[in-house]
Design an enzyme around this catalytic site. Structure first.
Site, PDB file in Angstrom:
ATOM      1  CE  LYS A  82      -3.886   1.726   2.476  1.00 38.76           C
ATOM      2  NZ  LYS A  82      -4.729   1.679   3.876  1.00 38.76           N
ATOM      3  CB  SER A 165      -8.116   3.650   3.245  1.00 45.02           C
ATOM      4  OG  SER A 165      -7.135   3.143   4.184  1.00 45.02           O
ATOM      5  CB  SER A 189      -8.414   0.585   6.037  1.00 45.43           C
ATOM      6  OG  SER A 189      -9.348   1.682   6.102  1.00 45.43           O
TER       7      SER A 189
END
Length: 480
Positions: A82, A165, A189
């Site tokens: 990420k 996210s 997330s």
């Protein structure tokens, strides 16, 4: 494009066997995933950038394997990260924000250092909801960042929510752009994009994985975790990510070693496990069609020998939740992170970011920045009465009067939610959860099932999640 029939949906065990028997190399495997990204990611916008050293790393690891054997089960395995996880290489770390699109980290995050030591190939960075989805309340969709655009769900481009996210990590692994990925979670997330993209996501106990070198939101709730297509692959990744870090002292609290997670994989069972089903508010939010998939999953648990205790209620679930703790902690944490960036980066405070965004509003503020502005109103010193009150209340009502209470009342091993609908409570408690694919609606939208337990109960969660996965074999790859 490389003929990757043998790689599609391949597990780490299968890939290691092929590399051990010299049927394939890490270089060929890396090339295959690069080809997949080139061929299909324009539809998904899940990968922000590719590591230009990935093939060189793979070649070096192939040479090392031939000389001395593999370092671990991740040797030569391409992994995506990420975009809020620091890497000291040619990749940027920006949390999806245009203001940091040219920022290079000075050193690897601790978990990245661990992955490199294990022999993983860092393939690239994934798109994400900007600032870990803590940017705006103005209808900003999951998976959007000003730097990477809108991440799409491979099961229904333009139709289904991709989850946030860690959106890019979820979509990329579902689409077979790497073997596994690392996401981060503050509240849902990892669990949300894993459920929405029909993959496995493990949100560990806060402290199992070091938080150092990750662009922060909340030091109380933040954690990184693995995202993969199978429970076993996620556990292999988690084992190499965990470890004691002198820069994050909470990592010294973990009461077990990685081999206990591996042992849990081999002891997977649902028999006699006491599983509490949370229904309050959940079914209305889930909707009828997803609810039917969830009900089928619950029946499968029961048929496999689990003791299902239906309609358990978490005492604190009716309490109104707020952003209070996150709002206060974000400013303090992000200011600390920004202060340590390379001198070439001009922004040094949250105020600087807000001002930069205003000056570049056409590109940077498609959905506004209301949460950033609200956080910037705080002192950044974490001394406010409202913050300290919320901090203590969140811990008490999510743990003691939340998950602990319902587990104790019904003598449960775990509680279960559909998708990530119960993520906020274990997130505020710092407790672990695992989500596993459970099925699909008629229109093809994925539905996940999430198991939650008390702190440091990852081995128990893995036993249950692995058993459920073996029982149902629910995951199907998306058609791109």
């Amino acid at each position: 494009m490389i003929d990757g029939t043998c790689f599609l949906e391949a597990t780490i065990d299968e890939l290691q066997r092929m590399m051990d028997q010299q049927e394939v190399t890490a270089v060929k495997l890396t090339r295959y995933y690069l080809d997949r990204v080139a061929a299909y990611d324009q539809q998904l916008s899940s990968v922000l950038e590719i590591n230009p050293d990935a093939l060189h790393t793979a070649a070096a690891l192939d040479a090392e394997r031939s000389r001395t054997g593999k370092r671990s089960m991740l040797h030569g395995i391409p992994i995506l990260l990420k975009d809020n996880i620091d890497t000291k290489d040619k990749l940027h770390t920006s949390a999806g924000a245009l203001v940091l699109e040219h920022s290079y980290a000075k050193k690897d995050a601790f978990l990245v250092k661990r992955l490199r030591e294990a022999g993983a190939v860092i393939l690239g960075k994934t798109n994400m909801s900007e600032w870990a989805y803590f940017m705006s309340t103005e209808n900003m969709p999951s998976g959007y960042s000003s730097r990477g655009g809108q991440t799409e769900n491979p099961y229904g481009i333009g139709k289904f929510d991709v989850g946030g996210s860690s959106s890019g990590s979820g979509a990329a692994i579902a689409a077979n752009f790497a073997v596994a990925a690392v996401g981060t979670e503050t509240s849902g997330s990892i669990l949300s994009p894993s459920s929405q993209n029909s993959i496995v996501g493990i949100k560990p106990t806060v402290g199992l994985v070091s938080r150092s070198g990750i662009i922060p939101l909340s030091h109380t709730q933040d954690t990184a975790g693995p995202m993969a297509r199978t429970v076993r692959d996620a556990v292999y990744l988690l084992c190499e990510m965990m470890g004691e870090d002198e820069d994050d002292l909470i990592t010294t609290v973990c009461p077990y070693q990685p081999d206990q997670l591996l042992k849990a994989l081999n002891n997977s069972s649902l028999h006699e496990k006491r599983i509490g089903i949370v229904r309050e508010k959940v079914m209305d939010l889930l909707g009828e069609e997803k609810g039917e998939v969830y009900e089928t999953a619950l029946k499968q648990l029961s048929h496999a020998g689990a003791k299902v205790i239906d309609d358990v209620k978490i005492p604190s679930s009716t309490r109104k939740w707020s952003y209070n703790v996150l709002t206060y902690e974000f400013k303090a944490n992000v200011n600390k992170y920004l202060s340590e960036l390379d001198s070439s980066i001009s922004v040094r405070t949250l105020t600087d970011i807000i001002d930069w965004n205003k000056n570049h509003h056409e590109k940077a503020l498609k959905y506004g920045q209301s949460l950033l502005i609200e956080a910037d109103k705080t002192s950044g010193k974490l001394t406010e009465k409202d913050y300290l009150k919320a901090l203590n209340e969140d811990a008490y009502f999510s743990a003691t009067e939340g998950i602990d209470a319902v587990l104790r009342e019904h003598q449960l091993d775990v509680i279960v939610f559909p998708n990530n609908l119960g993520a906020a409570i274990p997130a505020k408690a710092g407790y672990p959860s695992i989500t596993v694919p459970a099925g699909y609606t008629e229109s093809g939208e994925p539905v996940g099932i999430t198991f939650t337990a008390k702190a440091w109960q990852e081995p128990l969660l893995i036993e249950i999640a692995e058993a459920f996965e073996k029982l149902t074999k629910a995951r199907k790859q998306p058609l791109l």
